[in-house]
Design a protein around this motif. Structure first.
Motif, PDB file in Angstrom:
ATOM      1  N   PRO A 467      35.232  35.216  45.752  1.00 55.24           N
ATOM      2  CA  PRO A 467      35.035  33.783  45.981  1.00 55.24           C
ATOM      3  C   PRO A 467      34.066  33.488  47.123  1.00 55.24           C
ATOM      4  O   PRO A 467      33.311  32.522  47.060  1.00 55.24           O
ATOM      5  N   ARG A 468      34.092  34.315  48.164  1.00 59.55           N
ATOM      6  CA  ARG A 468      33.171  34.068  49.270  1.00 59.55           C
ATOM      7  C   ARG A 468      31.733  34.316  48.839  1.00 59.55           C
ATOM      8  O   ARG A 468      30.825  33.557  49.170  1.00 59.55           O
ATOM      9  N   LEU A 469      31.501  35.390  48.067  1.00 55.55           N
ATOM     10  CA  LEU A 469      30.149  35.640  47.567  1.00 55.55           C
ATOM     11  C   LEU A 469      29.709  34.517  46.633  1.00 55.55           C
ATOM     12  O   LEU A 469      28.530  34.144  46.616  1.00 55.55           O
ATOM     13  N   LEU A 481      32.533  31.579  34.849  1.00 56.01           N
ATOM     14  CA  LEU A 481      31.140  32.023  34.904  1.00 56.01           C
ATOM     15  C   LEU A 481      30.955  33.058  36.005  1.00 56.01           C
ATOM     16  O   LEU A 481      30.310  34.094  35.794  1.00 56.01           O
ATOM     17  N   TRP A 482      31.522  32.779  37.168  1.00 55.34           N
ATOM     18  CA  TRP A 482      31.327  33.710  38.280  1.00 55.34           C
ATOM     19  C   TRP A 482      31.992  35.054  37.988  1.00 55.34           C
ATOM     20  O   TRP A 482      31.432  36.113  38.302  1.00 55.34           O
ATOM     21  N   GLN A 483      33.157  35.039  37.381  1.00 56.06           N
ATOM     22  CA  GLN A 483      33.813  36.288  37.027  1.00 56.06           C
ATOM     23  C   GLN A 483      32.949  37.093  36.066  1.00 56.06           C
ATOM     24  O   GLN A 483      32.855  38.319  36.173  1.00 56.06           O
ATOM     25  N   HIS A 484      32.296  36.382  35.127  1.00 58.16           N
ATOM     26  CA  HIS A 484      31.419  37.075  34.179  1.00 58.16           C
ATOM     27  C   HIS A 484      30.231  37.701  34.905  1.00 58.16           C
ATOM     28  O   HIS A 484      29.837  38.845  34.597  1.00 58.16           O
ATOM     29  N   VAL A 485      29.646  36.981  35.857  1.00 59.41           N
ATOM     30  CA  VAL A 485      28.515  37.518  36.620  1.00 59.41           C
ATOM     31  C   VAL A 485      28.928  38.786  37.354  1.00 59.41           C
ATOM     32  O   VAL A 485      28.235  39.815  37.314  1.00 59.41           O
ATOM     33  N   VAL A 486      30.071  38.744  38.034  1.00 57.27           N
ATOM     34  CA  VAL A 486      30.538  39.894  38.812  1.00 57.27           C
ATOM     35  C   VAL A 486      30.846  41.078  37.897  1.00 57.27           C
ATOM     36  O   VAL A 486      30.457  42.221  38.173  1.00 57.27           O
ATOM     37  N   GLU A 487      31.541  40.813  36.790  1.00 59.28           N
ATOM     38  CA  GLU A 487      31.903  41.906  35.880  1.00 59.28           C
ATOM     39  C   GLU A 487      30.669  42.572  35.279  1.00 59.28           C
ATOM     40  O   GLU A 487      30.641  43.798  35.107  1.00 59.28           O
TER      41      GLU A 487
END
Length: 646
Positions: A467-469, A481-487
């Motif tokens: 979450p901080r990133l 969306l962010w989870q998809h980017v990280v994964e």
């Protein structure tokens, strides 16, 4: 085909409709007594399989809001000029309304030719035709056919009727609506019939409705949408089992009282129901308007059959010159229903002048970031006339993805699968978002760049949690969306995760044998210190080890996520920080909230140390500072798992 009348008061609009159809559209006692139209009137002409629906509108300037309601759904206009009067003020204003609403099909009718002196008739008609053509020059109606008629004697009526029927036959073969198109009808009248109940009338703008269908009334009474059931249908004044776009309809509704529906409401398929007080539009000022339209102006907004007050905020300029076009956002005083592509009109605050025409681009207009280059590019994409091109351009300018459900609803589609997406678009799993491949690549590039900058700024830390990133990279991105980017970055090994923390692969800490031995001696001392662990100098003295070596080992532990440096040379174990975070949550729920004094009392620390820990919580994103208070961020988790808010 639905035909609307237009023209100055007492130029014979109602009499002409009666001559064409045999139906008297003035139904109110006051209309009959005064000999003028006050409310909308309706008449129908059936010829074989062709049905013409006429909407007769008032011509008085004070009733222009009623005329605008009647113009909704009109596909062809009869612009009427009386032979004995000629072009008058409301002739001009009604023409402006037709042009601004985008009505591009019309017939010009000079009425009352029986009142002309026989000797001067030809000369007068020639002059009138010249005046009317001059009035229409430069508009979409410039080449409209012109008829001269007398409703009293019947002269010219048959020719006009034959023309309208032929025009309707030519337009009868139309392409079927795209799959998933929802039904929409703008309500212009509601009444009660004995034994039937509440009946509403209007022009069907899209889709099809069948007997027994469930519809939604929106915005509905008090701005609350209502579900209703159709138990009776008349289409073009004939009983029917269904009605479709382009027809005048009367729908008998179950579950609704007459007092609960008003002109301006819409009946629509439940899957496309919406109501909004912020609408992004394309606006064009009438060329004959004397003054520029300034951003922030108070206006009457006529959309569908509604008339609401609001203000127009220009997005790409400060003022709009006559004849010019601009992007704007309507901020309305009460909610209305509207969809992409709907045409409307703006009038001044006193409802004395017609100012501009508008076309709806987005009924889900944002309150923030409405003038950013990204948003203006999206609005430019929404001006594309072809849906497939529009969606592709919109997707390309949506770096955080496109919500398919909102987009389909705005387009009037009940099924998001009916949206024509580009073949290379990416659907996010368990999410309504779709993303263009270049947008995903750009997000990943930004995430890696922000992480590189984080490592440079905080070399002693292993890295931020997800979450901080996200807050550093794309704070407006959805969690999915962010989870998809990280994964995706983890799968490509461009990103690494240690515990809850993300870091570049080369940033991972690997303890040497000497560091492992020293770390084993440091850990119990940090834990024994509880909320006041020893400083580096104290550890160095107690372990008889140089301070530089203690700092090096602590930095390695920090990069592994085992400790965090709260202030220079003061490291806290992760477990201790979790206990302090729990006390912070307790303070937040108290009367005074999470303030330095309350946190000091809860932890037993001194004020200075309590403030240092709270500032650390702000820095890692567990809290945020608002004046003297520290507010927990959503999720209230100090070291959140990847993909969750922390």
């Amino acid at each position: 085909m639905i035909i609307g009348t237009a023209g100055h008061i007492d130029h014979g609009k109602t009499t002409l409709v009666r001559a064409l159809t045999g139906v008297e559209t003035d139904r109110l006692p006051e209309e009959k007594r005064r000999g003028i139209s006050i409310e909308l009137g309706y008449a129908y002409l059936q010829d074989g399989d062709i049905s013409l629906g006429f909407v007769d509108v008032p011509g008085h300037e004070r009733l222009l809001h009623t005329m605008l309601a009647g113009a909704t759904g009109v596909r062809h206009a009869l612009l009427i000029v009386a032979a004995d009067d000629g072009v008058m003020p409301q002739t001009r204003e009604h023409l402006a309304v037709l042009a601004l609403l985008g009505v591009g099909s019309a017939s010009l009718v000079i009425t009352k030719i029986d009142r002309l002196d026989a000797a001067q008739r030809n000369q007068r008609l020639a002059q009138l035709q010249t005046d009317i053509r001059a009035l229409l020059a430069g508009t979409a109606l410039a080449a409209a056919p012109l008829f001269t008629v007398s409703a009293a004697s019947g002269e010219g009526i048959a020719a006009l009727r034959a023309h309208l029927l032929a025009l309707a036959r030519a337009q009868a073969v139309a392409e079927p609506p795209p799959p998933g198109t929802g039904f929409r009808l703008a309500v212009d009248r509601a009444f009660t019939l004995a034994g039937v109940g509440t009946v509403v009338t209007g022009s069907a703008a899209s889709g099809q409705v069948n007997m027994g269908d469930e519809l939604t009334l929106t915005p509905g009474p008090g701005g609350q949408a209502r579900s209703v059931r159709v138990r009776g249908i008349h289409a073009h004044n004939q009983p029917a089992h269904s009605a479709q776009a382009g027809q005048r309809c009367a729908l008998a509704l179950a579950g609704l009282a007459k007092e609960e529906v008003r002109r301006g409401d819409w009946l629509c398929s439940p899957g496309i129901a919406l109501a909004s007080t912020r609408i992004d539009v394309q606006c064009q000022l009438w060329p004959q308007e004397a003054h520029a339209l300034r951003s922030g102006s108070l206006v009457h907004v006529h959309l569908g059959t509604s008339d609401v007050m609001g203000s127009i905020v220009l997005l790409d300029c400060d003022s709009l010159a006559p004849g010019a076009s601009a992007l704007g956002q309507l901020v309305l005083h009460s909610p209305i229903a509207t969809w992409h592509g709907e045409r409307g009109v703006l009038r001044d605050a006193s409802a004395q002048r017609t100012l501009a025409g508008l076309r709806v681009l987005d009924p889900f207009a944002p309150q923030r970031w409405r003038k950013t280059p990204e948003r203006l590019a999206q609005l430019a994409a929404l001006q594309q006339p072809v849906r497939a091109q529009r969606v592709a351009a919109l997707l390309a300018h949506s770096p955080l993805g496109l919500d398919l459900q909102h987009t389909a609803r705005a387009e009037g589609l009940t099924d998001p699968a009916a949206l024509p997406l580009p073949p290379d678009s990416l659907r996010l799993p368990a999410s309504p978002l779709v993303l263009a491949a270049p947008c995903l690549a750009e997000l990943q590039t930004q995430a890696l760049a922000r992480l590189q900058a984080f490592h440079a700024a905080y070399p002693e830390e292993i890295g931020p949690h997800a979450p901080r990133l996200q807050r550093l990279t794309a704070p407006r991105a959805t969690p999915a969306l962010w989870q998809h980017v990280v994964e995706q970055l983890l799968a490509r090994q461009l990103l690494a995760r240690t515990g809850h923390w993300l870091h570049l692969p080369e940033h991972a800490a690997r303890l040497s044998a000497a560091d492992q031995a020293l770390a084993a001696r440091i850990r119990p001392l940090l834990l024994q210190g509880a909320f006041e662990p020893p400083w580096v100098r104290t550890l160095a003295a107690e372990l008889a080890t140089p301070e530089a070596q203690i700092r090096q080992t602590l930095a390695s532990l920090a990069r592994r996520g085992e400790t965090f440096q709260v202030v220079k040379d003061l490291h806290y174990p992760t477990a201790t920080l979790e206990r302090l975070a729990e006390l912070a949550r307790t303070c937040q729920s108290g009367d005074s909230g999470l303030q330095a004094a309350a946190f000091r009392d809860a932890t037993g620390l001194g004020r200075k140390r309590a403030i240092q820990i709270l500032e650390f919580f702000d820095r890692v994103g567990f809290t945020r500072r608002v004046r003297d208070a520290h507010l927990l961020r959503p999720g209230n988790t100090l070291f959140a798992e990847s993909g969750h808010q922390g």
